[in-house]
Design an enzyme around this catalytic site. Sequence first.
Site, PDB file in Angstrom:
ATOM      1  N   HIS A 180       3.004 -17.582  -4.304  1.00 28.46           N
ATOM      2  CA  HIS A 180       1.649 -17.014  -4.367  1.00 28.46           C
ATOM      3  C   HIS A 180       1.009 -16.542  -3.102  1.00 28.46           C
ATOM      4  O   HIS A 180       0.076 -16.495  -2.555  1.00 28.46           O
ATOM      5  CB  HIS A 180       0.486 -18.397  -4.804  1.00 28.46           C
ATOM      6  CG  HIS A 180       1.079 -18.861  -5.897  1.00 28.46           C
ATOM      7  ND1 HIS A 180       0.473 -18.598  -7.226  1.00 28.46           N
ATOM      8  CD2 HIS A 180       1.590 -19.910  -6.322  1.00 28.46           C
ATOM      9  CE1 HIS A 180       1.010 -19.390  -8.059  1.00 28.46           C
ATOM     10  NE2 HIS A 180       1.764 -20.273  -7.553  1.00 28.46           N
TER      11      HIS A 180
ATOM     12  N   SER B  41       1.738   6.831  16.505  1.00 26.49           N
ATOM     13  CA  SER B  41       0.385   7.191  16.004  1.00 26.49           C
ATOM     14  C   SER B  41       0.096   8.273  17.123  1.00 26.49           C
ATOM     15  O   SER B  41       0.569   8.181  18.268  1.00 26.49           O
ATOM     16  CB  SER B  41      -0.454   6.383  15.815  1.00 26.49           C
ATOM     17  OG  SER B  41      -1.830   6.698  16.164  1.00 26.49           O
TER      18      SER B  41
ATOM     19  N   LYS C 154       1.487   2.065  18.574  1.00 31.70           N
ATOM     20  CA  LYS C 154       1.759   1.967  17.246  1.00 31.70           C
ATOM     21  C   LYS C 154       3.109   2.064  16.738  1.00 31.70           C
ATOM     22  O   LYS C 154       3.678   3.184  17.472  1.00 31.70           O
ATOM     23  CB  LYS C 154       0.848   2.762  16.444  1.00 31.70           C
ATOM     24  CG  LYS C 154      -0.602   2.263  16.310  1.00 31.70           C
ATOM     25  CD  LYS C 154      -0.994   1.284  15.390  1.00 31.70           C
ATOM     26  CE  LYS C 154      -0.944   2.179  13.966  1.00 31.70           C
ATOM     27  NZ  LYS C 154      -1.855   1.242  13.005  1.00 31.70           N
TER      28      LYS C 154
ATOM     29  N   GLU D  66       6.635   2.199   3.714  1.00 35.08           N
ATOM     30  CA  GLU D  66       5.345   2.444   3.061  1.00 35.08           C
ATOM     31  C   GLU D  66       5.897   3.694   1.980  1.00 35.08           C
ATOM     32  O   GLU D  66       5.474   3.539   0.866  1.00 35.08           O
ATOM     33  CB  GLU D  66       4.598   2.953   3.736  1.00 35.08           C
ATOM     34  CG  GLU D  66       3.757   1.927   4.789  1.00 35.08           C
ATOM     35  CD  GLU D  66       3.049   2.514   5.786  1.00 35.08           C
ATOM     36  OE1 GLU D  66       1.764   2.645   5.605  1.00 35.08           O
ATOM     37  OE2 GLU D  66       3.677   2.629   7.092  1.00 35.08           O
TER      38      GLU D  66
END
Length: 446
Positions: free
Chosen positions: A144, A265, A271, A278
Amino acid sequence: MDDRLARFSESISFDHRLYKQDIRGSIAHAKMLCRQSLLSADEFLSIERELRDIESILDRGEMPFRIELEDIHMHIEQTLIDRLGDTGRKLHTARSRNDQISTDLRLWVRESLDAVDGLLKNLQRAFLKRCTMDEGVVVPAYTHMQRAQPVLAAHYWLAYVEKLERDRTRLADCRRRCNVCPLGGAAVAGTSLPIDRHYSAELLEFEDVAANSIDISSDRDFAVESVFVLTMISQHLSGWAEEWILWSTTEFGFIKLPHAFCTGSSIMPQKVNPDTLELTRGKSARVVGNLQTLLVLIKGLPLAYNRDLQEDKPPLFDSFDTVIACLELAIPIVEQSELQPQIISARLDQGYLDATALMETLIARGMPQRTAHHKVGALVAIAKSRSVALVDLTDVEIQSIDETLDGSIRTTLGVSGAVRSYKSYGSSGPEQVAHQIQRWTDKLSP
Ligand code: ARG
Protein backbone atom coordinates in the site's frame (compact mmCIF):
# COMPACT_ATOMS: atom_id res chain seq x y z
CA MET A 1 -7.67 3.24 -59.63
CA ASP A 2 -8.65 6.61 -58.29
CA ASP A 3 -5.64 8.44 -56.81
CA ARG A 4 -7.48 8.88 -53.57
CA LEU A 5 -7.92 5.13 -53.21
CA ALA A 6 -4.27 4.52 -54.09
CA ARG A 7 -3.21 6.85 -51.31
CA PHE A 8 -5.80 5.40 -48.95
CA SER A 9 -4.94 1.76 -49.48
CA GLU A 10 -1.16 1.74 -49.81
CA SER A 11 0.84 0.01 -47.12
CA ILE A 12 4.33 0.36 -48.61
CA SER A 13 4.94 3.34 -46.32
CA PHE A 14 5.05 0.94 -43.37
CA ASP A 15 5.27 -2.64 -44.65
CA HIS A 16 8.59 -1.94 -46.43
CA ARG A 17 10.04 -3.08 -43.11
CA LEU A 18 9.14 -6.63 -44.13
CA TYR A 19 11.35 -6.73 -47.22
CA LYS A 20 13.92 -9.16 -45.84
CA GLN A 21 11.22 -11.58 -44.69
CA ASP A 22 9.38 -11.18 -47.99
CA ILE A 23 12.49 -12.03 -49.98
CA ARG A 24 13.39 -14.92 -47.73
CA GLY A 25 9.86 -16.31 -48.13
CA SER A 26 9.97 -15.86 -51.90
CA ILE A 27 13.28 -17.65 -52.28
CA ALA A 28 12.01 -20.58 -50.21
CA HIS A 29 8.81 -20.64 -52.24
CA ALA A 30 10.74 -20.61 -55.53
CA LYS A 31 13.05 -23.35 -54.33
CA MET A 32 10.04 -25.49 -53.45
CA LEU A 33 8.44 -24.76 -56.86
CA CYS A 34 11.67 -25.85 -58.52
CA ARG A 35 11.84 -29.07 -56.52
CA GLN A 36 8.25 -29.75 -57.56
CA SER A 37 9.12 -29.08 -61.23
CA LEU A 38 6.93 -25.98 -61.32
CA LEU A 39 10.08 -23.95 -62.08
CA SER A 40 13.16 -25.10 -63.96
CA ALA A 41 16.52 -25.03 -62.20
CA ASP A 42 17.58 -22.09 -64.38
CA GLU A 43 14.42 -20.19 -63.60
CA PHE A 44 14.91 -20.75 -59.87
CA LEU A 45 18.55 -19.66 -60.00
CA SER A 46 17.78 -16.45 -61.85
CA ILE A 47 14.86 -15.68 -59.50
CA GLU A 48 17.08 -16.28 -56.48
CA ARG A 49 19.91 -14.16 -57.92
CA GLU A 50 17.64 -11.24 -58.76
CA LEU A 51 15.83 -11.39 -55.41
CA ARG A 52 19.16 -11.20 -53.59
CA ASP A 53 20.13 -8.23 -55.70
CA ILE A 54 16.79 -6.54 -55.02
CA GLU A 55 17.44 -7.15 -51.33
CA SER A 56 20.76 -5.33 -51.50
CA ILE A 57 19.07 -2.41 -53.25
CA LEU A 58 16.52 -2.29 -50.45
CA ASP A 59 19.33 -2.60 -47.88
CA ARG A 60 20.84 0.53 -49.35
CA GLY A 61 17.47 2.27 -49.33
CA GLU A 62 17.65 2.72 -53.08
CA MET A 63 14.29 1.35 -54.17
CA PRO A 64 11.85 4.15 -54.98
CA PHE A 65 8.46 3.36 -53.44
CA ARG A 66 5.38 3.93 -55.63
CA ILE A 67 1.97 3.94 -54.05
CA GLU A 68 0.39 2.41 -57.14
CA LEU A 69 2.41 -0.72 -56.29
CA GLU A 70 0.62 -0.73 -52.96
CA ASP A 71 2.76 -2.93 -50.73
CA ILE A 72 6.18 -4.50 -50.29
CA HIS A 73 5.10 -7.74 -51.98
CA MET A 74 4.17 -5.99 -55.23
CA HIS A 75 7.27 -3.77 -55.19
CA ILE A 76 9.55 -6.75 -55.00
CA GLU A 77 7.60 -8.89 -57.45
CA GLN A 78 7.24 -6.08 -59.99
CA THR A 79 10.97 -5.34 -59.83
CA LEU A 80 11.62 -9.04 -60.44
CA ILE A 81 9.25 -9.07 -63.42
CA ASP A 82 10.88 -5.91 -64.85
CA ARG A 83 14.17 -7.80 -64.76
CA LEU A 84 13.14 -11.33 -65.72
CA GLY A 85 9.89 -11.02 -67.66
CA ASP A 86 7.96 -14.31 -67.77
CA THR A 87 10.31 -16.07 -65.36
CA GLY A 88 9.51 -13.37 -62.81
CA ARG A 89 5.81 -13.84 -63.53
CA LYS A 90 6.11 -17.47 -62.37
CA LEU A 91 7.15 -16.70 -58.79
CA HIS A 92 3.59 -16.14 -57.62
CA THR A 93 2.56 -19.69 -58.67
CA ALA A 94 0.45 -21.37 -55.97
CA ARG A 95 0.76 -18.36 -53.70
CA SER A 96 -1.40 -15.39 -52.83
CA ARG A 97 -0.56 -12.23 -50.96
CA ASN A 98 -2.76 -13.64 -48.21
CA ASP A 99 -0.41 -16.48 -47.29
CA GLN A 100 2.56 -14.33 -48.29
CA ILE A 101 1.84 -11.55 -45.80
CA SER A 102 1.14 -14.07 -43.07
CA THR A 103 4.50 -15.74 -43.79
CA ASP A 104 6.37 -12.43 -43.80
CA LEU A 105 4.73 -11.31 -40.61
CA ARG A 106 5.37 -14.57 -38.78
CA LEU A 107 9.03 -14.46 -39.76
CA TRP A 108 9.25 -10.86 -38.60
CA VAL A 109 7.47 -11.50 -35.29
CA ARG A 110 9.58 -14.59 -34.65
CA GLU A 111 12.83 -12.64 -35.09
CA SER A 112 11.58 -9.71 -33.10
CA LEU A 113 10.46 -11.93 -30.23
CA ASP A 114 13.99 -13.35 -30.15
CA ALA A 115 15.45 -9.86 -30.01
CA VAL A 116 13.15 -8.97 -27.11
CA ASP A 117 14.05 -12.18 -25.32
CA GLY A 118 17.76 -11.35 -25.56
CA LEU A 119 17.11 -7.93 -24.02
CA LEU A 120 14.94 -9.39 -21.27
CA LYS A 121 17.73 -11.79 -20.41
CA ASN A 122 20.24 -8.95 -20.24
CA LEU A 123 17.93 -6.96 -18.02
CA GLN A 124 17.59 -9.98 -15.71
CA ARG A 125 21.39 -10.21 -15.62
CA ALA A 126 21.63 -6.51 -14.75
CA PHE A 127 19.29 -7.01 -11.77
CA LEU A 128 21.18 -10.13 -10.77
CA LYS A 129 24.50 -8.26 -10.85
CA ARG A 130 22.98 -5.67 -8.53
CA CYS A 131 22.37 -8.45 -5.97
CA THR A 132 26.15 -8.72 -5.52
CA MET A 133 26.74 -4.97 -5.77
CA ASP A 134 24.15 -4.32 -3.06
CA GLU A 135 24.96 -7.35 -0.93
CA GLY A 136 23.75 -7.05 2.66
CA VAL A 137 21.84 -3.81 2.06
CA VAL A 138 18.45 -3.83 3.77
CA VAL A 139 15.60 -1.78 2.34
CA PRO A 140 12.02 -1.33 3.47
CA ALA A 141 9.48 -3.33 1.47
CA TYR A 142 6.21 -1.55 0.92
CA THR A 143 2.63 -2.65 0.71
CA HIS A 144 0.00 0.00 0.00
CA MET A 145 3.05 2.24 -0.46
CA GLN A 146 3.48 2.13 3.35
CA ARG A 147 6.58 0.73 5.00
CA ALA A 148 5.87 -2.92 5.66
CA GLN A 149 8.84 -5.17 6.44
CA PRO A 150 12.59 -4.96 6.02
CA VAL A 151 14.02 -7.01 3.15
CA LEU A 152 17.35 -7.48 1.45
CA ALA A 153 17.82 -5.23 -1.57
CA ALA A 154 18.82 -8.37 -3.47
CA HIS A 155 15.42 -9.85 -2.74
CA TYR A 156 13.88 -6.76 -4.26
CA TRP A 157 15.97 -7.05 -7.40
CA LEU A 158 15.10 -10.72 -7.75
CA ALA A 159 11.41 -9.82 -7.68
CA TYR A 160 12.01 -8.09 -11.00
CA VAL A 161 14.01 -11.03 -12.29
CA GLU A 162 10.98 -13.25 -11.60
CA LYS A 163 8.60 -10.92 -13.43
CA LEU A 164 10.91 -10.77 -16.41
CA GLU A 165 11.16 -14.55 -16.38
CA ARG A 166 7.39 -14.84 -16.67
CA ASP A 167 7.59 -12.43 -19.59
CA ARG A 168 10.15 -14.71 -21.20
CA THR A 169 8.08 -17.83 -20.76
CA ARG A 170 5.03 -16.04 -22.19
CA LEU A 171 7.18 -14.97 -25.09
CA ALA A 172 8.44 -18.49 -25.72
CA ASP A 173 4.89 -19.77 -25.67
CA CYS A 174 3.76 -17.10 -28.13
CA ARG A 175 6.72 -17.94 -30.36
CA ARG A 176 5.58 -21.56 -30.62
CA ARG A 177 2.21 -20.55 -32.05
CA CYS A 178 3.85 -17.98 -34.30
CA ASN A 179 6.29 -20.53 -35.63
CA VAL A 180 3.84 -22.32 -37.93
CA CYS A 181 4.14 -22.02 -41.69
CA PRO A 182 1.20 -20.54 -43.63
CA LEU A 183 2.96 -20.51 -47.01
CA GLY A 184 1.05 -22.44 -49.67
CA GLY A 185 -2.31 -21.80 -48.06
CA ALA A 186 -2.75 -19.58 -51.13
CA ALA A 187 -5.76 -17.28 -51.14
CA VAL A 188 -8.16 -19.30 -49.02
CA ALA A 189 -8.67 -22.82 -50.39
CA GLY A 190 -5.16 -24.07 -51.13
CA THR A 191 -4.17 -25.05 -54.67
CA SER A 192 -4.51 -27.81 -57.25
CA LEU A 193 -0.82 -27.46 -58.13
CA PRO A 194 1.58 -30.09 -56.71
CA ILE A 195 3.33 -27.98 -54.08
CA ASP A 196 5.17 -29.31 -51.03
CA ARG A 197 4.26 -27.12 -48.09
CA HIS A 198 6.35 -29.12 -45.66
CA TYR A 199 9.45 -28.42 -47.70
CA SER A 200 8.77 -24.65 -47.73
CA ALA A 201 8.24 -24.78 -43.97
CA GLU A 202 11.52 -26.61 -43.49
CA LEU A 203 13.39 -24.04 -45.59
CA LEU A 204 11.96 -21.24 -43.48
CA GLU A 205 12.71 -23.09 -40.23
CA PHE A 206 9.09 -23.24 -39.17
CA GLU A 207 8.31 -25.95 -36.63
CA ASP A 208 4.99 -26.90 -38.11
CA VAL A 209 2.73 -26.39 -41.13
CA ALA A 210 -0.61 -24.64 -40.68
CA ALA A 211 -3.28 -27.19 -41.46
CA ASN A 212 -6.27 -25.17 -42.65
CA SER A 213 -6.03 -22.80 -45.61
CA ILE A 214 -9.09 -20.78 -44.51
CA ASP A 215 -7.62 -20.27 -41.05
CA ILE A 216 -4.25 -19.39 -42.59
CA SER A 217 -5.78 -16.60 -44.60
CA SER A 218 -7.43 -15.01 -41.56
CA ASP A 219 -5.20 -15.80 -38.56
CA ARG A 220 -3.48 -12.91 -36.81
CA ASP A 221 -3.60 -14.44 -33.32
CA PHE A 222 0.19 -14.60 -33.21
CA ALA A 223 0.45 -10.85 -33.86
CA VAL A 224 -2.11 -9.91 -31.21
CA GLU A 225 -0.60 -12.35 -28.76
CA SER A 226 2.90 -10.96 -29.28
CA VAL A 227 1.61 -7.48 -28.52
CA PHE A 228 -0.02 -8.80 -25.35
CA VAL A 229 3.35 -10.25 -24.32
CA LEU A 230 4.89 -6.84 -25.00
CA THR A 231 2.12 -5.14 -23.05
CA MET A 232 2.93 -7.19 -19.97
CA ILE A 233 6.62 -6.37 -20.37
CA SER A 234 5.81 -2.68 -20.65
CA GLN A 235 3.61 -2.91 -17.54
CA HIS A 236 6.51 -4.42 -15.63
CA LEU A 237 8.86 -1.73 -16.90
CA SER A 238 6.36 0.98 -16.10
CA GLY A 239 6.00 -0.19 -12.49
CA TRP A 240 9.75 -0.39 -12.09
CA ALA A 241 10.18 3.07 -13.61
CA GLU A 242 7.62 4.54 -11.24
CA GLU A 243 9.35 2.93 -8.29
CA TRP A 244 12.78 4.24 -9.19
CA ILE A 245 11.40 7.70 -9.93
CA LEU A 246 10.12 7.72 -6.35
CA TRP A 247 13.28 6.17 -4.95
CA SER A 248 15.40 8.83 -6.64
CA THR A 249 13.49 11.77 -5.13
CA THR A 250 15.01 13.84 -2.33
CA GLU A 251 12.19 12.54 -0.14
CA PHE A 252 13.34 8.94 -0.57
CA GLY A 253 16.96 9.37 -1.61
CA PHE A 254 17.32 5.59 -1.98
CA ILE A 255 18.96 5.56 -5.37
CA LYS A 256 21.08 7.77 -7.59
CA LEU A 257 20.28 7.44 -11.29
CA PRO A 258 23.12 7.67 -13.81
CA HIS A 259 23.34 11.24 -15.09
CA ALA A 260 23.83 10.06 -18.66
CA PHE A 261 20.23 8.87 -18.57
CA CYS A 262 18.76 11.93 -16.86
CA THR A 263 18.13 15.44 -18.10
CA GLY A 264 18.50 18.88 -16.59
CA SER A 265 16.17 21.82 -16.46
CA SER A 266 16.67 24.99 -18.47
CA ILE A 267 15.65 27.17 -15.55
CA MET A 268 16.44 25.22 -12.37
CA PRO A 269 20.16 24.50 -12.34
CA GLN A 270 19.99 21.90 -9.56
CA LYS A 271 17.59 19.57 -11.34
CA VAL A 272 18.35 16.02 -12.43
CA ASN A 273 15.20 14.70 -14.01
CA PRO A 274 14.46 11.01 -14.49
CA ASP A 275 13.08 11.50 -18.01
CA THR A 276 14.08 8.04 -19.23
CA LEU A 277 12.04 6.44 -16.49
CA GLU A 278 9.15 8.83 -17.01
CA LEU A 279 9.10 8.06 -20.73
CA THR A 280 9.32 4.35 -20.02
CA ARG A 281 6.24 4.74 -17.83
CA GLY A 282 4.56 6.97 -20.42
CA LYS A 283 5.34 4.78 -23.41
CA SER A 284 3.62 1.82 -21.80
CA ALA A 285 0.39 3.67 -22.67
CA ARG A 286 1.17 3.30 -26.38
CA VAL A 287 1.65 -0.41 -26.06
CA VAL A 288 -1.61 -0.85 -24.15
CA GLY A 289 -3.30 1.25 -26.83
CA ASN A 290 -1.78 -0.87 -29.59
CA LEU A 291 -3.11 -4.04 -28.00
CA GLN A 292 -6.54 -2.46 -27.87
CA THR A 293 -6.24 -1.43 -31.52
CA LEU A 294 -5.40 -4.97 -32.60
CA LEU A 295 -8.16 -6.58 -30.58
CA VAL A 296 -10.74 -4.20 -31.99
CA LEU A 297 -9.28 -4.71 -35.48
CA ILE A 298 -9.97 -8.44 -35.50
CA LYS A 299 -13.24 -8.22 -33.61
CA GLY A 300 -16.09 -9.40 -35.76
CA LEU A 301 -14.01 -10.19 -38.86
CA PRO A 302 -15.60 -13.04 -40.79
CA LEU A 303 -13.36 -15.66 -42.43
CA ALA A 304 -11.02 -15.36 -44.16
CA TYR A 305 -8.63 -12.61 -45.32
CA ASN A 306 -10.12 -9.13 -45.04
CA ARG A 307 -8.26 -5.99 -45.99
CA ASP A 308 -8.75 -4.70 -42.44
CA LEU A 309 -5.83 -6.95 -41.55
CA GLN A 310 -3.44 -4.62 -43.32
CA GLU A 311 -3.98 -2.27 -40.39
CA ASP A 312 -2.27 -4.72 -38.03
CA LYS A 313 1.21 -3.58 -38.94
CA PRO A 314 1.58 -0.05 -37.50
CA PRO A 315 0.49 -1.07 -33.97
CA LEU A 316 2.53 -4.27 -34.17
CA PHE A 317 5.72 -2.52 -35.30
CA ASP A 318 5.24 0.32 -32.86
CA SER A 319 4.85 -2.07 -29.93
CA PHE A 320 8.09 -3.88 -30.71
CA ASP A 321 9.95 -0.61 -31.37
CA THR A 322 8.71 0.91 -28.14
CA VAL A 323 9.43 -2.06 -25.88
CA ILE A 324 12.84 -2.68 -27.44
CA ALA A 325 13.79 0.99 -26.94
CA CYS A 326 12.63 0.87 -23.31
CA LEU A 327 14.56 -2.32 -22.61
CA GLU A 328 17.71 -0.97 -24.23
CA LEU A 329 17.64 1.94 -21.78
CA ALA A 330 16.49 -0.03 -18.75
CA ILE A 331 19.59 -2.25 -18.88
CA PRO A 332 22.23 0.50 -18.40
CA ILE A 333 20.05 2.29 -15.87
CA VAL A 334 19.78 -0.85 -13.73
CA GLU A 335 23.51 -1.47 -14.15
CA GLN A 336 24.68 2.04 -13.39
CA SER A 337 22.33 3.36 -10.72
CA GLU A 338 23.74 3.59 -7.23
CA LEU A 339 21.82 2.51 -4.19
CA GLN A 340 22.39 4.83 -1.20
CA PRO A 341 22.77 2.46 1.79
CA GLN A 342 23.64 5.23 4.28
CA ILE A 343 20.50 7.18 3.52
CA ILE A 344 18.37 4.06 3.52
CA SER A 345 19.72 2.66 6.78
CA ALA A 346 19.57 6.00 8.56
CA ARG A 347 15.81 5.92 8.25
CA LEU A 348 15.29 2.21 8.56
CA ASP A 349 14.21 2.39 12.22
CA GLN A 350 11.27 4.53 11.16
CA GLY A 351 7.99 2.83 10.41
CA TYR A 352 8.26 -0.12 12.86
CA LEU A 353 9.47 -2.50 10.17
CA ASP A 354 10.35 -5.08 12.84
CA ALA A 355 6.83 -5.31 14.28
CA THR A 356 5.90 -8.38 12.25
CA ALA A 357 9.10 -10.18 13.28
CA LEU A 358 8.29 -9.43 16.93
CA MET A 359 4.79 -10.76 16.46
CA GLU A 360 6.21 -13.96 15.00
CA THR A 361 8.54 -14.33 18.01
CA LEU A 362 5.49 -14.26 20.28
CA ILE A 363 3.68 -16.76 18.05
CA ALA A 364 6.73 -19.04 18.19
CA ARG A 365 6.44 -18.90 22.00
CA GLY A 366 2.91 -20.22 21.76
CA MET A 367 0.79 -17.06 21.67
CA PRO A 368 -2.20 -17.15 19.25
CA GLN A 369 -1.58 -15.00 16.19
CA ARG A 370 -4.49 -12.62 16.76
CA THR A 371 -3.40 -12.04 20.35
CA ALA A 372 0.23 -11.49 19.36
CA HIS A 373 -0.88 -9.08 16.63
CA HIS A 374 -2.90 -7.13 19.17
CA LYS A 375 -0.12 -6.98 21.76
CA VAL A 376 2.54 -5.88 19.31
CA GLY A 377 0.10 -3.27 18.04
CA ALA A 378 -0.16 -1.97 21.59
CA LEU A 379 3.64 -1.93 21.95
CA VAL A 380 3.93 0.02 18.68
CA ALA A 381 1.40 2.53 20.02
CA ILE A 382 3.50 3.10 23.16
CA ALA A 383 6.69 3.41 21.13
CA LYS A 384 5.01 5.82 18.71
CA SER A 385 3.73 7.99 21.59
CA ARG A 386 7.31 8.37 22.78
CA SER A 387 8.74 8.58 19.24
CA VAL A 388 11.13 5.69 19.86
CA ALA A 389 11.79 2.35 18.18
CA LEU A 390 10.43 -0.93 19.54
CA VAL A 391 13.93 -1.86 20.70
CA ASP A 392 13.93 1.20 22.96
CA LEU A 393 10.88 0.16 24.98
CA THR A 394 11.61 -0.37 28.67
CA ASP A 395 10.92 -3.66 30.46
CA VAL A 396 8.18 -1.86 32.38
CA GLU A 397 6.53 -0.72 29.17
CA ILE A 398 6.76 -4.22 27.69
CA GLN A 399 5.26 -5.77 30.79
CA SER A 400 2.50 -3.20 30.91
CA ILE A 401 1.14 -4.93 27.79
CA ASP A 402 1.80 -8.51 28.90
CA GLU A 403 3.48 -9.48 32.16
CA THR A 404 4.69 -12.79 30.71
CA LEU A 405 6.95 -10.82 28.35
CA ASP A 406 10.38 -9.46 29.18
CA GLY A 407 13.42 -7.86 27.64
CA SER A 408 14.36 -11.09 25.83
CA ILE A 409 11.90 -10.25 23.05
CA ARG A 410 14.38 -7.57 21.98
CA THR A 411 16.67 -10.14 20.34
CA THR A 412 14.68 -10.20 17.12
CA LEU A 413 14.14 -6.47 17.15
CA GLY A 414 15.82 -4.06 14.82
CA VAL A 415 15.73 -4.50 11.08
CA SER A 416 18.75 -6.76 10.71
CA GLY A 417 17.39 -9.15 13.34
CA ALA A 418 14.09 -9.18 11.48
CA VAL A 419 15.74 -9.93 8.13
CA ARG A 420 17.84 -12.73 9.67
CA SER A 421 14.70 -14.29 11.10
CA TYR A 422 13.03 -15.04 7.75
CA LYS A 423 13.33 -18.72 6.94
CA SER A 424 10.51 -19.78 4.61
CA TYR A 425 11.14 -20.71 0.99
CA GLY A 426 11.05 -17.58 -1.19
CA SER A 427 11.46 -15.27 1.81
CA SER A 428 13.94 -12.45 2.25
CA GLY A 429 16.10 -14.39 4.74
CA PRO A 430 19.81 -14.35 3.85
CA GLU A 431 19.97 -18.11 3.20
CA GLN A 432 16.89 -18.08 1.02
CA VAL A 433 18.12 -15.11 -0.97
CA ALA A 434 21.56 -16.67 -1.39
CA HIS A 435 19.84 -19.80 -2.70
CA GLN A 436 17.82 -17.78 -5.22
CA ILE A 437 20.88 -15.80 -6.34
CA GLN A 438 22.64 -19.08 -7.02
CA ARG A 439 19.63 -20.45 -8.88
CA TRP A 440 19.47 -17.36 -11.13
CA THR A 441 23.22 -17.28 -11.63
CA ASP A 442 23.05 -20.85 -12.94
CA LYS A 443 19.99 -20.13 -15.05
CA LEU A 444 21.28 -16.90 -16.60
CA SER A 445 24.87 -17.89 -17.20
CA PRO A 446 25.66 -17.99 -20.91
N1 ARG B 1 -0.87 -5.39 -47.84
C1 ARG B 1 -1.74 -6.47 -47.54
C2 ARG B 1 -1.82 -6.69 -46.03
O1 ARG B 1 -0.98 -6.23 -45.36
C3 ARG B 1 -1.23 -7.71 -48.18
C4 ARG B 1 -2.29 -8.72 -48.48
C5 ARG B 1 -3.21 -8.19 -49.51
N2 ARG B 1 -4.08 -9.20 -50.00
C6 ARG B 1 -5.11 -8.93 -50.81
N3 ARG B 1 -5.83 -9.91 -51.17
N4 ARG B 1 -5.36 -7.70 -51.17
O2 ARG B 1 -2.75 -7.29 -45.53
